[in-house]
Structure formats: structure tokens, C-alpha cells
Design a protein around this motif. Structure first.
Motif, PDB file in Angstrom:
ATOM      1  N   THR A  91     -25.012  45.274  -5.250  1.00 49.96           N
ATOM      2  CA  THR A  91     -26.466  45.600  -5.606  1.00 49.96           C
ATOM      3  C   THR A  91     -27.061  45.366  -4.114  1.00 49.96           C
ATOM      4  OG1 THR A  91     -26.202  44.447  -7.607  1.00 49.96           O
ATOM      5  CG2 THR A  91     -28.422  44.743  -6.593  1.00 49.96           C
ATOM      6  N   VAL A  92     -26.735  44.324  -3.325  1.00 57.54           N
ATOM      7  CA  VAL A  92     -27.578  44.281  -2.298  1.00 57.54           C
ATOM      8  C   VAL A  92     -27.163  45.194  -1.179  1.00 57.54           C
ATOM      9  CG1 VAL A  92     -27.796  42.476  -0.207  1.00 57.54           C
ATOM     10  CG2 VAL A  92     -27.594  41.577  -2.430  1.00 57.54           C
ATOM     11  N   LEU A  93     -25.906  45.665  -1.041  1.00 58.19           N
ATOM     12  CA  LEU A  93     -25.376  46.858  -0.423  1.00 58.19           C
ATOM     13  C   LEU A  93     -25.976  47.992  -0.407  1.00 58.19           C
ATOM     14  CD1 LEU A  93     -21.605  46.728   0.392  1.00 58.19           C
ATOM     15  CD2 LEU A  93     -23.093  48.891   0.738  1.00 58.19           C
ATOM     16  N   ILE A  94     -26.268  48.437  -1.922  1.00 54.56           N
ATOM     17  CA  ILE A  94     -26.685  49.775  -2.129  1.00 54.56           C
ATOM     18  C   ILE A  94     -28.267  49.613  -1.893  1.00 54.56           C
ATOM     19  CG2 ILE A  94     -27.282  51.223  -4.179  1.00 54.56           C
ATOM     20  CD1 ILE A  94     -24.589  50.605  -5.060  1.00 54.56           C
ATOM     21  N   LEU A  95     -28.982  48.489  -2.297  1.00 59.76           N
ATOM     22  CA  LEU A  95     -30.118  48.537  -2.026  1.00 59.76           C
ATOM     23  C   LEU A  95     -30.677  48.628  -0.481  1.00 59.76           C
ATOM     24  CD1 LEU A  95     -31.674  45.731  -4.354  1.00 59.76           C
ATOM     25  CD2 LEU A  95     -32.319  48.230  -4.384  1.00 59.76           C
ATOM     26  N   ALA A  96     -29.617  47.852   0.248  1.00 58.52           N
ATOM     27  CA  ALA A  96     -29.978  48.084   2.021  1.00 58.52           C
ATOM     28  C   ALA A  96     -29.906  49.313   2.190  1.00 58.52           C
ATOM     29  CB  ALA A  96     -29.062  47.136   2.536  1.00 58.52           C
ATOM     30  N   SER A  97     -28.526  50.121   1.971  1.00 51.59           N
ATOM     31  CA  SER A  97     -28.689  51.441   2.332  1.00 51.59           C
ATOM     32  C   SER A  97     -29.872  52.442   1.876  1.00 51.59           C
ATOM     33  CB  SER A  97     -27.078  52.234   1.960  1.00 51.59           C
ATOM     34  OG  SER A  97     -26.912  51.982   0.651  1.00 51.59           O
ATOM     35  N   THR A  98     -30.057  52.237   0.704  1.00 53.92           N
ATOM     36  CA  THR A  98     -31.255  52.945   0.087  1.00 53.92           C
ATOM     37  C   THR A  98     -32.305  52.718   0.984  1.00 53.92           C
ATOM     38  OG1 THR A  98     -30.266  53.006  -1.979  1.00 53.92           O
ATOM     39  CG2 THR A  98     -32.449  53.557  -2.096  1.00 53.92           C
ATOM     40  N   LYS A 115     -34.601  55.491   3.230  1.00 54.23           N
ATOM     41  CA  LYS A 115     -35.795  55.928   2.836  1.00 54.23           C
ATOM     42  C   LYS A 115     -37.181  55.464   3.779  1.00 54.23           C
ATOM     43  CE  LYS A 115     -34.787  57.932  -0.666  1.00 54.23           C
ATOM     44  NZ  LYS A 115     -34.748  59.615  -1.046  1.00 54.23           N
ATOM     45  N   THR A 116     -36.633  54.743   4.922  1.00 53.98           N
ATOM     46  CA  THR A 116     -37.705  54.121   5.871  1.00 53.98           C
ATOM     47  C   THR A 116     -38.283  55.224   6.551  1.00 53.98           C
ATOM     48  OG1 THR A 116     -36.691  52.066   5.509  1.00 53.98           O
ATOM     49  CG2 THR A 116     -38.464  52.052   7.109  1.00 53.98           C
ATOM     50  N   PRO A 117     -39.525  55.372   6.926  1.00 54.91           N
ATOM     51  CA  PRO A 117     -39.761  56.532   7.930  1.00 54.91           C
ATOM     52  C   PRO A 117     -39.410  55.969   9.401  1.00 54.91           C
ATOM     53  CG  PRO A 117     -41.957  55.625   6.844  1.00 54.91           C
ATOM     54  CD  PRO A 117     -40.564  54.995   6.230  1.00 54.91           C
ATOM     55  N   SER A 118     -39.235  54.786   9.605  1.00 59.96           N
ATOM     56  CA  SER A 118     -38.811  54.528  11.006  1.00 59.96           C
ATOM     57  C   SER A 118     -37.157  54.896  11.324  1.00 59.96           C
ATOM     58  CB  SER A 118     -39.048  53.055  11.340  1.00 59.96           C
ATOM     59  OG  SER A 118     -38.201  52.368  10.484  1.00 59.96           O
ATOM     60  N   ARG A 119     -36.561  54.917  10.083  1.00 61.24           N
ATOM     61  CA  ARG A 119     -35.082  55.546  10.107  1.00 61.24           C
ATOM     62  C   ARG A 119     -34.178  55.004  11.221  1.00 61.24           C
ATOM     63  NH1 ARG A 119     -34.151  60.372   6.635  1.00 61.24           N
ATOM     64  NH2 ARG A 119     -36.616  60.383   6.452  1.00 61.24           N
ATOM     65  N   ALA A 168     -44.766  51.701  14.519  1.00 60.26           N
ATOM     66  CA  ALA A 168     -46.130  51.482  14.139  1.00 60.26           C
ATOM     67  C   ALA A 168     -46.975  51.686  15.155  1.00 60.26           C
ATOM     68  CB  ALA A 168     -46.253  50.118  13.370  1.00 60.26           C
ATOM     69  N   GLU A 169     -46.685  51.131  16.341  1.00 61.57           N
ATOM     70  CA  GLU A 169     -47.471  50.974  17.381  1.00 61.57           C
ATOM     71  C   GLU A 169     -47.555  52.543  17.946  1.00 61.57           C
ATOM     72  OE1 GLU A 169     -46.039  48.550  20.340  1.00 61.57           O
ATOM     73  OE2 GLU A 169     -46.427  46.760  19.164  1.00 61.57           O
ATOM     74  N   GLU A 170     -46.577  53.183  17.934  1.00 60.10           N
ATOM     75  CA  GLU A 170     -46.452  54.559  18.278  1.00 60.10           C
ATOM     76  C   GLU A 170     -47.533  55.391  17.461  1.00 60.10           C
ATOM     77  OE1 GLU A 170     -42.767  56.272  18.659  1.00 60.10           O
ATOM     78  OE2 GLU A 170     -41.998  54.905  20.435  1.00 60.10           O
ATOM     79  N   VAL A 171     -47.469  55.250  16.382  1.00 65.06           N
ATOM     80  CA  VAL A 171     -48.224  56.097  15.354  1.00 65.06           C
ATOM     81  C   VAL A 171     -49.633  55.539  15.742  1.00 65.06           C
ATOM     82  CG1 VAL A 171     -48.874  56.355  12.994  1.00 65.06           C
ATOM     83  CG2 VAL A 171     -46.550  56.511  13.630  1.00 65.06           C
ATOM     84  N   GLN A 217     -31.164  43.576   8.038  1.00 63.63           N
ATOM     85  CA  GLN A 217     -31.205  44.650   8.366  1.00 63.63           C
ATOM     86  C   GLN A 217     -32.291  45.578   7.515  1.00 63.63           C
ATOM     87  OE1 GLN A 217     -27.667  47.151   7.670  1.00 63.63           O
ATOM     88  NE2 GLN A 217     -27.430  47.296   9.977  1.00 63.63           N
ATOM     89  N   ILE A 218     -32.519  45.184   6.258  1.00 61.64           N
ATOM     90  CA  ILE A 218     -33.660  45.757   5.654  1.00 61.64           C
ATOM     91  C   ILE A 218     -34.915  45.190   6.263  1.00 61.64           C
ATOM     92  CG2 ILE A 218     -35.047  46.024   3.415  1.00 61.64           C
ATOM     93  CD1 ILE A 218     -32.649  45.596   2.081  1.00 61.64           C
ATOM     94  N   GLU A 219     -34.935  43.923   6.566  1.00 56.41           N
ATOM     95  CA  GLU A 219     -36.175  43.419   7.316  1.00 56.41           C
ATOM     96  C   GLU A 219     -36.549  44.104   8.596  1.00 56.41           C
ATOM     97  OE1 GLU A 219     -38.026  41.308   5.380  1.00 56.41           O
ATOM     98  OE2 GLU A 219     -39.497  40.737   6.786  1.00 56.41           O
ATOM     99  N   TYR A 220     -35.445  44.225   9.361  1.00 53.62           N
ATOM    100  CA  TYR A 220     -35.719  44.560  10.633  1.00 53.62           C
ATOM    101  C   TYR A 220     -36.207  46.073  10.546  1.00 53.62           C
ATOM    102  CZ  TYR A 220     -34.330  45.614  15.511  1.00 53.62           C
ATOM    103  OH  TYR A 220     -34.324  45.922  16.880  1.00 53.62           O
ATOM    104  N   PHE A 221     -35.742  46.696   9.788  1.00 52.33           N
ATOM    105  CA  PHE A 221     -35.909  48.185   9.763  1.00 52.33           C
ATOM    106  C   PHE A 221     -37.329  48.457   9.042  1.00 52.33           C
ATOM    107  CE2 PHE A 221     -31.402  49.005  10.562  1.00 52.33           C
ATOM    108  CZ  PHE A 221     -31.374  49.453  11.958  1.00 52.33           C
ATOM    109  N   THR A 222     -37.553  47.814   8.103  1.00 45.91           N
ATOM    110  CA  THR A 222     -38.828  47.975   7.430  1.00 45.91           C
ATOM    111  C   THR A 222     -40.253  47.172   7.698  1.00 45.91           C
ATOM    112  OG1 THR A 222     -38.253  46.645   5.526  1.00 45.91           O
ATOM    113  CG2 THR A 222     -37.620  48.947   5.321  1.00 45.91           C
TER     114      THR A 222
END
Lengths: 124, 163
Positions: A79-86, A90-94, A102-105, B89-94
Motif C-alpha cells: 500500500t505504501v509503495l503504490i501510494l508513493a509512486s502514484t 501525479k505531482t506537478p513538480s514531478r 513553487a518559487e519559480e511559479v 519521498q512523498i513529503e519531499y516531492f509534494t
């Protein structure tokens, strides 16, 4: 007082105490301010529930419950692994440091606003 | 009598495990930031599960059930650091406000002036903003209110530099 009843008392007391701790962690999972707090709380709940299942396997003398505890901890990890990859996908910073993006934007928005105020034109 | 000694050992293991779980839950509720909570959760994942399963292994004796419990212990000891790593990693990237919770700057920025290039005032100002105000770090852990003004201050500094 025989040894068997002492064992039953010990393990039931442990189960009761862990039930209280599970309730507290459930509250933390509900009020956690960010998504990582919730995932962390769910991970801890998974660990505690798998140890509860192990205690039940010994108290009830059902050895197949041990396999279920192992499966439970495996599913908790996946669960933790899949949530992390998802979430990272999906994050804009990717894959970049989020505060930098955020500062650049914010800077781009400020420059855009200044340009519009100076020239009175819309940016293409 | 020997049975009671064994019972005492098992009770000691169970009490240790309960102490570990209680410490984990208290830490996960009292710390203010998820990176600190992760540290507390690791105690429950290692000490708690080890104590409980050691007690049950002592109770069961040698057999298949004991071997399976050992497998559970080894599995959780391997996966707990991995899941902590993915969580961070989630915390760092989001989290765009992550550097406010740290004492040091986490990244090397290309737009940052090089050390010793003069303008010590602007440099120190930027460092003070980026280091999350080490003076009142305790306030930064809990309050989310003063985040937006600080960020706009940073942008202003950057813009002055560019101009």
C-alpha cells in the motif's frame, strides 16, 4: 491461579491496550494535516493489527492466522509503495524539489504582472 | 516453578512491546511534522513487533509457527525502513514548504549568489529566509499561518537581485 489463566490474562490485556492504541492512531489518520501523516498512521495500524492477529493465533490455537498476519504486513507495505509512486507521478513538480518549483511559479507570476502593468498588453 | 519463570520472561517481552507501541503512538501524536512522526513510527515497527513475536515464540516453542513468526519479524524489519523512505519521498516531492521545517537548506540553487561574491547583506537575508528562521524554529513547527508572507518576502529578494 494457574499458568494458563495467567497467560490468557496477559494476552487479553495486551489486546485491550492495543485496541486503545489503534483507536488513537485512527484519530491521527483522520485529523492528519497532510497525506503523509495519514499514510504513516495507516502503516502503523497495519503493524499493530498484524501483531494482534499473531496474539490471536496463539490464544485461539489456530496456526493459519499466522499466515494471515504475514499477508497483512505484506499488503500494508505494498500500500505504501503504490501510494508513493502514484503521488510522485501525479505531482506537478514531478521529481523535483517542490519548494523550488513553487518559487519559480511565483516569480513567473510576478514578472508577468509587472510586464502587464508596464506595457498594458496581455502576455502571449 | 519453571513455568512461572517462563511466564515472567514472556510477560517482560509483552510489556516491552507495549511500551514500544505506546511510545510510537505518543510520538506520532505529539510531534508536529511527518518526518519526526516517521521516527516515532519506526519504534513501533521494530521494538513493538519484536517484543510481541518473541513472547509468542517463547510461548509456542520450536515448530512451524515459530518459524513463521520469525519470517514476519524479518519481513517487517526489512520493509519498515523502505516504507519510511517512500513516505519521505512523498513529503519531499509534494510539500512546497518543506525547507521551513529544516535548519539547513536542502538544495543547491543555481540562482543563489556564490559564497564570497560580496553583497553579504542580501546573501545573509536569503539564508535567513531559507533556513526557516533557526531562532524561532519551534514556532515554525506548529504554525502554518506565517507561511505565505515569508514566501512573498523570498520572491521580493529574488526579484531585486534579478533587477
Amino acid at each position: 491461579m494457574s499458568v494458563e489463566s495467567a497467560y490468557t490474562l496477559l494476552f487479553e490485556g495486551a489486546l485491550l491496550w492495543m485496541g486503545l492504541l489503534l483507536l488513537i492512531m485512527l484519530i491521527r489518520a483522520i485529523i492528519g494535516p497532510r497525506v503523509t501523516d495519514r499514510i504513516l498512521a495507516i502503516n502503523m495500524i497495519g503493524t499493530m493489527v498484524s501483531s494482534c492477529i499473531c496474539i490471536l493465533a496463539v490464544v485461539l490455537e489456530e496456526s493459519y492466522l499466522i499466515d494471515m498476519a504475514l499477508l497483512y504486513s505484506m499488503i500494508s507495505f505494498v500500500t505504501v509503495l503504490i501510494l508513493a509512486s502514484t503521488y510522485i507521478a501525479k505531482t506537478p513538480s514531478r521529481g523535483r524539489f517542490a519548494s523550488e518549483v513553487a518559487e519559480e511559479v511565483g516569480q513567473e507570476k510576478k514578472w508577468l504582472k509587472a510586464y502587464q502593468e508596464e506595457s498594458g498588453k496581455e502576455m502571449p | 516453578m519453571g513455568e512461572w519463570i517462563r511466564f515472567g520472561l514472556i510477560a517482560l517481552c509483552v510489556v516491552t512491546a507495549m511500551t514500544g507501541f505506546t511510545a510510537a503512538v505518543i510520538g506520532a501524536n505529539r510531534f508536529g511534522f511527518v518526518m519526526n512522526r516517521m521516527h516515532a513510527a519506526g519504534i513501533g515497527d521494530t521494538l513493538g513487533i519484536f517484543g510481541i513475536l518473541l513472547a509468542l515464540m517463547l510461548k509456542e516453542g520450536v515448530g512451524m509457527v515459530t518459524a513463521k513468526m520469525a519470517v514476519i519479524i524479518i519481513f517487517l524489519w526489512f520493509t519498515s525502513p523502505a516504507s519510511s523512505h517512500f513516505l519521505s519521498q512523498i513529503e519531499y516531492f509534494t510539500n512546497p514548504h518543506l525547507f521551513r521545517y529544516t535548519d539547513r537548506d536542502l538544495t543547491v540553487r543555481s540562482s543563489m549568489p556564490a559564497a564570497g561574491s560580496g553583497e553579504g547583506e542580501a546573501n545573509s537575508e536569503i539564508e535567513a529566509v531559507h533556513s526557516g528562521n533557526p531562532g524561532n524554529n519551534a514556532a515554525g513547527y506548529s504554525s502554518a499561518k506565517n507561511k505565505a508572507p515569508e514566501l512573498s518576502q523570498t520572491e521580493k529578494n529574488r526579484k531585486e537581485e534579478k533587477a
